[in-house]
Motif scaffolding. Structure first.
Motif, PDB file in Angstrom:
ATOM      1  N   UNK A  89       5.722   6.869  -1.762  1.00  0.00           N
ATOM      2  CA  UNK A  89       5.140   7.145  -0.455  1.00  0.00           C
ATOM      3  C   UNK A  89       6.151   7.807   0.485  1.00  0.00           C
ATOM      4  N   UNK A  90       7.430   7.418   0.358  1.00  0.00           N
ATOM      5  CA  UNK A  90       8.454   8.037   1.203  1.00  0.00           C
ATOM      6  C   UNK A  90       8.524   9.538   0.962  1.00  0.00           C
ATOM      7  N   UNK A  91       8.446   9.937  -0.317  1.00  0.00           N
ATOM      8  CA  UNK A  91       8.504  11.359  -0.657  1.00  0.00           C
ATOM      9  C   UNK A  91       7.263  12.091  -0.167  1.00  0.00           C
ATOM     10  N   UNK A  92       6.107  11.446  -0.331  1.00  0.00           N
ATOM     11  CA  UNK A  92       4.855  12.058   0.123  1.00  0.00           C
ATOM     12  C   UNK A  92       4.902  12.284   1.632  1.00  0.00           C
ATOM     13  N   UNK A  99       4.317   9.778   8.469  1.00  0.00           N
ATOM     14  CA  UNK A  99       5.386   8.811   8.730  1.00  0.00           C
ATOM     15  C   UNK A  99       5.080   7.523   7.969  1.00  0.00           C
ATOM     16  N   UNK A 100       6.113   6.771   7.683  1.00  0.00           N
ATOM     17  CA  UNK A 100       5.906   5.499   7.005  1.00  0.00           C
ATOM     18  C   UNK A 100       5.293   4.494   7.968  1.00  0.00           C
ATOM     19  N   UNK A 111       2.212  -1.311   1.645  1.00  0.00           N
ATOM     20  CA  UNK A 111       2.950  -0.080   1.905  1.00  0.00           C
ATOM     21  C   UNK A 111       1.965   1.061   2.136  1.00  0.00           C
ATOM     22  N   UNK A 112       2.197   1.816   3.209  1.00  0.00           N
ATOM     23  CA  UNK A 112       1.286   2.904   3.525  1.00  0.00           C
ATOM     24  C   UNK A 112       1.982   3.936   4.390  1.00  0.00           C
ATOM     25  N   UNK A 113       1.329   5.066   4.559  1.00  0.00           N
ATOM     26  CA  UNK A 113       1.833   6.096   5.457  1.00  0.00           C
ATOM     27  C   UNK A 113       0.805   6.359   6.550  1.00  0.00           C
ATOM     28  N   UNK A 114       1.264   6.953   7.629  1.00  0.00           N
ATOM     29  CA  UNK A 114       0.418   7.243   8.782  1.00  0.00           C
ATOM     30  C   UNK A 114       0.340   8.755   8.925  1.00  0.00           C
ATOM     31  N   UNK A 115      -0.898   9.281   8.981  1.00  0.00           N
ATOM     32  CA  UNK A 115      -1.089  10.729   8.971  1.00  0.00           C
ATOM     33  C   UNK A 115      -2.055  11.164  10.062  1.00  0.00           C
ATOM     34  N   UNK A 116      -1.654  12.084  10.947  1.00  0.00           N
ATOM     35  CA  UNK A 116      -2.613  12.665  11.893  1.00  0.00           C
ATOM     36  C   UNK A 116      -3.690  13.436  11.138  1.00  0.00           C
ATOM     37  N   UNK A 117      -4.949  13.280  11.572  1.00  0.00           N
ATOM     38  CA  UNK A 117      -6.083  13.909  10.889  1.00  0.00           C
ATOM     39  C   UNK A 117      -7.090  14.335  11.944  1.00  0.00           C
ATOM     40  N   UNK A 122      -4.923   8.380  10.556  1.00  0.00           N
ATOM     41  CA  UNK A 122      -5.397   7.556   9.444  1.00  0.00           C
ATOM     42  C   UNK A 122      -4.220   6.874   8.765  1.00  0.00           C
ATOM     43  N   UNK A 123      -4.519   5.734   8.149  1.00  0.00           N
ATOM     44  CA  UNK A 123      -3.528   4.958   7.413  1.00  0.00           C
ATOM     45  C   UNK A 123      -3.862   5.059   5.928  1.00  0.00           C
ATOM     46  N   UNK A 124      -2.850   5.359   5.111  1.00  0.00           N
ATOM     47  CA  UNK A 124      -3.102   5.652   3.699  1.00  0.00           C
ATOM     48  C   UNK A 124      -2.196   4.818   2.807  1.00  0.00           C
ATOM     49  N   UNK A 125      -2.799   3.981   1.977  1.00  0.00           N
ATOM     50  CA  UNK A 125      -2.058   3.319   0.898  1.00  0.00           C
ATOM     51  C   UNK A 125      -2.435   4.039  -0.395  1.00  0.00           C
ATOM     52  N   UNK A 126      -1.941   3.566  -1.511  1.00  0.00           N
ATOM     53  CA  UNK A 126      -2.263   4.236  -2.773  1.00  0.00           C
ATOM     54  C   UNK A 126      -3.658   3.881  -3.281  1.00  0.00           C
ATOM     55  N   UNK A 127      -4.350   3.003  -2.549  1.00  0.00           N
ATOM     56  CA  UNK A 127      -5.695   2.644  -2.990  1.00  0.00           C
ATOM     57  C   UNK A 127      -6.751   2.777  -1.903  1.00  0.00           C
TER      58      UNK A 127
END
Length: 277
Positions: A89-92, A99-100, A111-117, A122-127
């Protein structure tokens, strides 16, 4: 023994085409039972002695996925998640400008990342992909986001905007862009330029009219940190119909495929037209 459409038609159904099930023929009803899990009891004329064992047999083949119609949206989401799952996730986050996330909110302890949309975050985990209130995004939105996570490169936008047809492999999608994006926007906002301007601002658009001479309106939308869409609008005037064109940064295919780009265009159309319905 699995029950095919023909098996149901020949062995179980009355073959009278009475339409009491809501379908024009018994064979059409059988097709829906086998491929889309329509309850067999929706036919009111099946012998009760046949109904229970036949439904039990159908349930067993449903569990095995036999002859079921594929859920393409679910399959696409699953594949997109798989592509992103092997990446840190850090690399993504570094690649796509996210941002983490902290361990608060809807995805706390995950663990997730935060992405402007568009105009939200939005908050994104691997699932899972959720908004800040914990509401899941649609499957198509999640699919596009996971595709972006998996394929998004390190390229930054250049500001050189191109029309959809200028990108490779868009020939088969140009009609969809016209019918699902451009025409609905023209119908919604023809002779309603002020309404479109208000809708663009509510959807997070930035006025960039100073960059373009001919259109009546020009707004740029930051879909993701590295993905921009510009909307140009010419209002109806003196016998000329309204016109709409979307422009995309020349680097967009470093981050998304054409199908995902079309989906984001359709999503922008919905965001804007919902403001006037």
């Amino acid at each position: 023994m699995a029950l095919s459409v023909v098996d149901l038609y020949v062995k179980i159904l009355p073959r009278t085409n009475c339409k009491d099930c809501g379908f024009p023929t018994c064979i059409a009803f059988a097709g829906m039972v086998v491929s889309e899990k329509l309850p067999l009891k929706n036919c009111p004329h099946i012998d009760p002695a046949l109904l229970a064992p036949a439904q039990e047999e159908l349930n067993e083949q449903y569990a095995l996925g036999k002859w079921l119609k594929k859920d393409m949206a679910a399959e696409s989401l699953s594949l997109a998640k798989e592509k992103a799952a092997s990446m840190a996730l850090e690399d993504i986050a570094q690649r796509i400008g996210a941002s983490l996330g902290t361990h608060d909110g809807p995805l706390k302890k995950i663990d997730h990342i935060v992405l402007p949309y568009f105009n939200r975050t939005v908050l994104i985990s691997k699932s899972r992909v959720t908004d800040q209130t914990g509401g899941d995004l649609t499957r198509n939105e999640q699919t596009v986001i996971y595709i972006h996570m998996a394929s998004g490169g390190t390229t930054s936008p250049t500001g050189n905007m191109k029309s959809f047809k200028e990108f490779p492999n868009t020939v088969s999608k140009i009609v969809s862009m016209r019918n699902q994006v451009e025409i609905p926007l023209k119908k919604a906002f023809s002779a309603r330029k002020q309404n479109l301007e208000i809708a663009c601002k509510k959807a997070g658009g930035t006025n960039v009219k100073d960059r373009y001479e001919s259109p009546d309106l020009a707004f740029q939308f930051r879909v993701f940190p590295k993905i921009f869409i510009t909307l140009l609008f010419w209002d109806a005037n003196e016998g000329f119909e309204a016109d709409v064109k979307l422009l995309f940064d020349e680097t967009i295919l470093d981050h998304l495929d054409i199908e995902a780009t079309l989906f984001l265009s359709e999503h922008l159309c919905r965001l804007l037209t919902e403001q006037v319905t």
